[in-house]
Motif scaffolding. Structure first.
Motif, PDB file in Angstrom:
ATOM      1  N   UNK A 155       0.767  -1.088  -0.025  1.00 14.71           N
ATOM      2  CA  UNK A 155       0.029  -0.129   0.070  1.00 14.71           C
ATOM      3  C   UNK A 155       0.827   1.435   0.042  1.00 14.71           C
ATOM      4  N   UNK A 156       1.942   1.302   0.781  1.00 14.15           N
ATOM      5  CA  UNK A 156       2.840   2.350   0.752  1.00 14.15           C
ATOM      6  C   UNK A 156       3.682   2.597  -0.628  1.00 14.15           C
ATOM      7  N   UNK A 157       3.768   1.650  -1.270  1.00 17.14           N
ATOM      8  CA  UNK A 157       4.409   1.649  -2.672  1.00 17.14           C
ATOM      9  C   UNK A 157       3.572   2.133  -3.783  1.00 17.14           C
ATOM     10  N   UNK A 158       2.184   1.488  -3.713  1.00 14.07           N
ATOM     11  CA  UNK A 158       1.360   1.711  -4.803  1.00 14.07           C
ATOM     12  C   UNK A 158       0.158   2.711  -4.910  1.00 14.07           C
ATOM     13  N   UNK A 159      -0.259   2.938  -3.478  1.00 17.58           N
ATOM     14  CA  UNK A 159      -1.413   3.785  -3.372  1.00 17.58           C
ATOM     15  C   UNK A 159      -1.029   5.408  -3.644  1.00 17.58           C
ATOM     16  N   UNK A 160      -1.575   6.061  -4.428  1.00 20.23           N
ATOM     17  CA  UNK A 160      -1.284   7.521  -4.774  1.00 20.23           C
ATOM     18  C   UNK A 160      -0.844   7.301  -6.269  1.00 20.23           C
ATOM     19  N   UNK A 161      -0.556   6.232  -6.998  1.00 24.88           N
ATOM     20  CA  UNK A 161      -0.365   6.195  -8.122  1.00 24.88           C
ATOM     21  C   UNK A 161      -1.454   5.523  -8.975  1.00 24.88           C
ATOM     22  N   UNK A 162      -1.599   5.711 -10.232  1.00 30.41           N
ATOM     23  CA  UNK A 162      -2.641   5.066 -11.216  1.00 30.41           C
ATOM     24  C   UNK A 162      -2.382   3.546 -11.096  1.00 30.41           C
ATOM     25  N   UNK A 163      -3.536   2.900 -11.405  1.00 25.86           N
ATOM     26  CA  UNK A 163      -3.133   1.384 -10.978  1.00 25.86           C
ATOM     27  C   UNK A 163      -2.614   0.659 -12.300  1.00 25.86           C
TER      28      UNK A 163
END
Length: 133
Positions: free
Chosen positions: A59-67
């Motif tokens: 979640x730290x790495x991916x959330x905040x970016x486009x899927x």
């Protein structure tokens, strides 16, 4: 002028073909699998604590970016899933896979949320294991 157009075309084709190769035809499956070192109770407990760290790190790495960038982000930050020296992280068939030690024991797998608004339950609690921690 023809030379410039030819070079521009060749550059475009090279960039386009590299973009297509990066996905390897496999899309991220929003899932993980963790293999324990053995079938001992202590290794089972370790798998569940690693699972919590894996979910938090994902979640730290991916959330905040486009899927559509999740797969590339995970591959780029795969070493972030090495929580200690006994863990070998790798990406296989659209899954995040962690192998603890030899990885010949107990294994678990589960799903990951697609974004911060996803309400699927991913942190199933087994209160039996909490008695031993």
């Amino acid at each position: 002028m023809k030379l410039h157009l030819t070079l521009l075309g060749a550059t475009f084709l090279t960039l386009f073909s590299n973009t297509l190769k990066s996905n390897d035809g496999i899309v991220f499956a929003y899932s993980y699998r963790i293999y324990a070192n053995s079938y001992q109770t202590s290794d089972k407990l370790k798998v569940y604590s690693i699972k919590e760290k894996l979910i938090d790190t994902y979640e730290e790495i991916c959330f905040g970016y486009n899927e559509r960038y999740y797969q590339d982000l995970i591959k780029l930050h795969l070493s972030d899933f090495r929580f200690d020296s006994s863990i070998t992280p790798y990406y296989q068939n659209g899954k995040i896979v962690l192998k603890i030690g030899k990885g010949v024991g107990y294994s678990i797998e589960g799903s990951l949320r697609k974004n911060s608004c996803d309400e699927n339950v991913i942190r199933e609690k087994f209160y039996f294991f909490e008695l031993f921690s």
